[in-house]
Scaffold this motif. Structure first.
Motif, PDB file in Angstrom:
ATOM      1  N   ILE A 145      -5.536   4.451   5.214  1.00  0.00           N
ATOM      2  CA  ILE A 145      -7.307   4.767   5.394  1.00  0.00           C
ATOM      3  C   ILE A 145      -7.951   4.590   4.015  1.00  0.00           C
ATOM      4  CG2 ILE A 145      -8.798   6.588   5.660  1.00  0.00           C
ATOM      5  CD1 ILE A 145      -6.933   7.284   8.075  1.00  0.00           C
ATOM      6  N   ASN A 146      -7.238   5.101   2.966  1.00  0.00           N
ATOM      7  CA  ASN A 146      -7.908   5.039   1.585  1.00  0.00           C
ATOM      8  C   ASN A 146      -7.803   3.615   1.229  1.00  0.00           C
ATOM      9  OD1 ASN A 146      -8.207   7.648   1.182  1.00  0.00           O
ATOM     10  ND2 ASN A 146      -6.409   8.178  -0.110  1.00  0.00           N
ATOM     11  N   LYS A 147      -6.907   2.641   1.474  1.00  0.00           N
ATOM     12  CA  LYS A 147      -6.822   1.289   1.019  1.00  0.00           C
ATOM     13  C   LYS A 147      -8.027   0.497   1.757  1.00  0.00           C
ATOM     14  CE  LYS A 147      -4.193  -2.878   1.854  1.00  0.00           C
ATOM     15  NZ  LYS A 147      -2.979  -3.679   2.036  1.00  0.00           N
ATOM     16  N   ILE A 148      -8.056   0.775   2.920  1.00  0.00           N
ATOM     17  CA  ILE A 148      -8.956   0.011   3.795  1.00  0.00           C
ATOM     18  C   ILE A 148     -10.568   0.449   3.412  1.00  0.00           C
ATOM     19  CG2 ILE A 148      -9.914  -0.299   6.275  1.00  0.00           C
ATOM     20  CD1 ILE A 148      -6.819  -0.592   7.000  1.00  0.00           C
ATOM     21  N   SER A 149     -10.599   1.990   3.508  1.00  0.00           N
ATOM     22  CA  SER A 149     -12.034   2.280   3.290  1.00  0.00           C
ATOM     23  C   SER A 149     -12.689   2.070   1.843  1.00  0.00           C
ATOM     24  CB  SER A 149     -12.079   3.864   3.625  1.00  0.00           C
ATOM     25  OG  SER A 149     -11.273   4.612   2.904  1.00  0.00           O
ATOM     26  N   THR A 150     -11.828   2.099   0.683  1.00  0.00           N
ATOM     27  CA  THR A 150     -12.142   1.832  -0.630  1.00  0.00           C
ATOM     28  C   THR A 150     -12.695   0.358  -0.721  1.00  0.00           C
ATOM     29  OG1 THR A 150     -10.591   3.383  -1.356  1.00  0.00           O
ATOM     30  CG2 THR A 150     -11.325   1.691  -3.015  1.00  0.00           C
ATOM     31  N   ALA A 151     -11.857  -0.537  -0.011  1.00  0.00           N
ATOM     32  CA  ALA A 151     -12.099  -1.884   0.120  1.00  0.00           C
ATOM     33  C   ALA A 151     -13.702  -2.028   0.626  1.00  0.00           C
ATOM     34  CB  ALA A 151     -11.189  -2.903   0.317  1.00  0.00           C
ATOM     35  N   PHE A 152     -13.830  -1.510   1.817  1.00  0.00           N
ATOM     36  CA  PHE A 152     -14.853  -1.795   2.591  1.00  0.00           C
ATOM     37  C   PHE A 152     -16.185  -1.068   1.845  1.00  0.00           C
ATOM     38  CE2 PHE A 152     -18.195   0.277   5.523  1.00  0.00           C
ATOM     39  CZ  PHE A 152     -18.541  -0.814   6.193  1.00  0.00           C
ATOM     40  N   LYS A 153     -16.135  -0.141   1.234  1.00  0.00           N
ATOM     41  CA  LYS A 153     -17.132   0.618   0.314  1.00  0.00           C
ATOM     42  C   LYS A 153     -17.623  -0.512  -0.752  1.00  0.00           C
ATOM     43  CE  LYS A 153     -16.230   5.423   1.045  1.00  0.00           C
ATOM     44  NZ  LYS A 153     -15.743   6.778   0.305  1.00  0.00           N
ATOM     45  N   LYS A 154     -16.670  -1.048  -1.373  1.00  0.00           N
ATOM     46  CA  LYS A 154     -17.165  -1.982  -2.377  1.00  0.00           C
ATOM     47  C   LYS A 154     -17.638  -3.247  -1.899  1.00  0.00           C
ATOM     48  CE  LYS A 154     -12.988  -1.089  -5.451  1.00  0.00           C
ATOM     49  NZ  LYS A 154     -11.718  -1.633  -5.868  1.00  0.00           N
ATOM     50  N   LEU A 155     -17.328  -3.599  -0.523  1.00  0.00           N
ATOM     51  CA  LEU A 155     -17.901  -4.698   0.020  1.00  0.00           C
ATOM     52  C   LEU A 155     -19.362  -4.747   0.534  1.00  0.00           C
ATOM     53  CD1 LEU A 155     -14.757  -6.166   2.022  1.00  0.00           C
ATOM     54  CD2 LEU A 155     -16.175  -7.633   0.502  1.00  0.00           C
ATOM     55  N   VAL A 156     -19.562  -3.293   0.705  1.00  0.00           N
ATOM     56  CA  VAL A 156     -20.973  -3.220   1.375  1.00  0.00           C
ATOM     57  C   VAL A 156     -21.956  -2.499   0.521  1.00  0.00           C
ATOM     58  CG1 VAL A 156     -20.376  -3.043   3.839  1.00  0.00           C
ATOM     59  CG2 VAL A 156     -20.324  -0.712   2.438  1.00  0.00           C
TER      60      VAL A 156
ATOM     61  N   GLY B 137       0.949  -1.101   0.033  1.00  0.00           N
ATOM     62  CA  GLY B 137       0.047  -0.194   0.207  1.00  0.00           C
ATOM     63  C   GLY B 137       0.868   1.335  -0.121  1.00  0.00           C
ATOM     64  N   GLU B 138       0.387   2.349  -0.213  1.00  0.00           N
ATOM     65  CA  GLU B 138       1.076   3.667  -0.052  1.00  0.00           C
ATOM     66  C   GLU B 138       1.394   3.904   1.402  1.00  0.00           C
ATOM     67  OE1 GLU B 138      -0.117   8.200  -0.114  1.00  0.00           O
ATOM     68  OE2 GLU B 138      -1.325   6.914  -1.500  1.00  0.00           O
ATOM     69  N   ASP B 139       2.650   4.389   1.407  1.00  0.00           N
ATOM     70  CA  ASP B 139       3.361   4.338   2.886  1.00  0.00           C
ATOM     71  C   ASP B 139       3.128   5.738   3.299  1.00  0.00           C
ATOM     72  OD1 ASP B 139       5.029   5.507   0.832  1.00  0.00           O
ATOM     73  OD2 ASP B 139       6.771   5.310   2.083  1.00  0.00           O
TER      74      ASP B 139
END
Length: 550
Positions: free
Chosen positions: A192-203, A184-186
């Motif tokens: 925050i972007n990595k995790i939240s982007t995937a979360f939004k796709k999942l819900v 991920g971007e260091d």
């Protein structure tokens, strides 16, 4: 071959003398003690981190200044290895030896001996990224740490005030940058972007979740949680409570994950926020532990601890692997310790392989790596999910034969992104829980109903010498003192669904007694009777005999 910059180290080491009365020990959580005692340790850890980086060819090492769920007066420091994992166990001993050298001369001598024995090439570069939590002692301790970096001329990057899991994330992201394993971007923003982007796709497409209340323990998690709240918006409405990181004395005080787990009640500060039926969760002081809970319609408190999280998450991942048609290729397993509730072990054993290991994150993490997908959570709320590199390759390359398979694989790929695989991460785990709740349309009560916890009790007995207690079978059975386990077995047989074990503490002269039974009063009674056997057997301190209501 370069040599140690002895004079530079000497000048700076003299500014950070070791207190003569104290002995330091590097354990699972690094060095931990009162913040005002750690100045010399911090300086020496700065040098050790630089040497660790040199030993590993200039890979970036992490240093986190935190005492996590402990009281505010405590502080600590731990090192993070290049993949974001805990420091290699062999180096824990080296850290302890260096921290306890009584003088600057003794420290320099120990340092030179260590460099030689460990065959460290001092001409290699050394890189470190470091961060701290919100404790008042943090800035002074970081200054001592920075002197250690200066003494060895370490290339050090200050990540500022952030959560422990974000520091672990940064370490892996820096070390994998530009490779096929790029994590991920260091930066905190990248995390925050990595995790939240995937979360939004999942819900996406799921009914909106009711608002989630997050108790931030008045710790550093408040800062990251506020960023998530901004980025997630309507995808997950969040209400933040206990976000005061500046008032002295409030960190972890009557709030946070450890309070919820040990007191088994609602933090008083949440009483006016939580309505019957609504779910909430608590982070700990550095946001690497997570506890969920809810009030039923009668206003009764119910805790959803690490065991409940593990059961929810593992069962969901098993379902997705089956739906993706990958059950022959991807083996999902779960790792627990002896403290896992018997109710959870029974529920999980019916669904997937369960392995029990000794207490401590390093044992859990290592065992989880043996599965294609390894889930581990301690009952205290610290845990994560590990997807092996081979499993991630299978998910990326597998050709689904139906739309349902395609959807399940996409979900699994996004779960890999939501999870912080480097360490237990309260915020990442929280979002994974919210994904499962959204997919299953569960509220707190329905989640809690997956299985019933057996009533349990944990007591401690102060003993003259904890080292006489030796265990086997992942700490579930005593082999020493001789005959003690047989007496415990005889006692346990008298209780319906009875289970009990005794293990020595890793940090203080006590042994911990854990007991379970089908009925609360019997779990309490069994715990105190086993504690009584330990007391009688060892001549424990009579003033410390376990009282009926310890």
């Amino acid at each position: 071959m370069s040599t140690l910059p002895v004079e530079a180290i000497r000048v700076l080491a003299d500014r950070h003398p070791k207190p003569s009365s104290l002995k330091f020990q590097y354990g699972t959580a690094g060095f931990r003690t009162l913040g005002n005692s750690l100045d010399s340790v911090m300086f020496r850890v700065g040098i050790l981190a630089g040497l660790r980086s040199k030993k590993l060819d200039g890979k970036t090492i992490g240093v986190m200044v935190t005492a996590s769920h402990n009281p505010e007066a405590d502080n600590g420091v731990k090192l993070v290895d290049p993949r974001g994992e805990m420091l290699e166990a062999a180096w824990e001993g080296h850290a302890t030896v260096l921290a306890n050298a009584p003088s600057t001369d003794a420290f320099l001598e120990a340092l030179e001996g260590f460099v030689k024995a460990a065959k460290i090439d001092l001409s290699k570069p050394s890189k470190v990224v470091y961060a701290r939590d919100t404790r008042p002692s943090g800035p002074a301790l970081v200054a001592a740490l920075e002197d250690g970096f200066k003494a060895l001329n370490v290339d050090a990057r200050n990540a500022g005030v952030t959560t422990t899991p974000i520091l672990h994330y940064l370490v892996r992201s820096i070390n994998t940058k530009g490779t096929k394993d790029a994590y991920g971007e260091d930066s905190e923003e990248g995390y925050i972007n990595k995790i939240s982007t995937a979360f939004k796709k999942l819900v996406a497409g799921k009914p909106a979740s009711p608002p989630l209340i997050i108790d931030c323990a008045n710790g550093v998690g408040a800062k990251a949680a506020a960023e998530f709240a901004k980025v997630l918006g309507d995808a997950l409405p969040i209400t933040l409570v206990n976000t005061d990181t500046t008032t002295p004395g409030v960190l972890n005080h009557q709030c946070g994950a450890d309070f919820v787990k040990t007191q088994q009640k609602l933090p008083p500060s949440l009483a006016s926020h939580l309505k019957p039926g609504q779910r909430a969760c608590s982070l700990d002081g550095d946001a690497d532990r997570l506890m969920y809970f809810y009030l039923d319609e009668r206003g009764q408190f119910h805790m959803l601890d690490g065991d409940k999280i593990a059961a929810l998450v593992a069962a969901f991942i098993v379902e997705l692997v089956k739906a993706a048609g990958l059950e022959e290729k991807v083996r999902v397993g779960i790792v627990q310790t002896a403290y896992a509730n018997g109710g959870s072990t029974k529920y999980l054993t019916e669904r997937l392989p369960v392995k029990c290991v000794p207490t401590g994150v390093k044992h859990l993490h290592h065992a989880a790596e043996h599965y294609d997908v390894g889930v581990y959570f301690e009952a205290n709320g610290h845990g994560t999910v590990l997807f092996s590199p081979e499993t991630q390759r299978i998910l990326a390359e597998h050709q689904p034969s139906t739309p349902a398979q395609s959807t399940a694989i996409t979900h699994l790929i996004n779960i890999v992104q939501v999870i912080n695989q480097t360490v237990g991460d309260a915020l990442s785990d929280m979002l994974l829980v919210e994904v499962v709740l959204a997919h299953k349309s569960y509220n707190g009560y329905e989640w809690d109903s997956l299985y019933e916890d057996l009533p349990n009790r944990l007591v401690k007995v102060v003993v003259p010498d904890r080292t006489i207690f030796k265990t086997e079978d992942a700490e579930r059975r005593l082999v020493s003192p001789p005959g003690l386990q047989a007496r415990i077995d005889d006692l346990v047989r008298k209780y319906a669904s009875g289970r009990a074990f005794v293990r020595p503490s890793g940090t203080e002269d006590v042994v911990r007694v854990y007991a379970e039974a089908r009925v609360r009063a019997q779990a309490d009674e069994l715990a105190f009777r086993v504690a009584g056997i330990v007391y009688d057997e060892t001549g424990a301190d009579p003033t410390q005999r376990p009282a009926e209501f310890l």
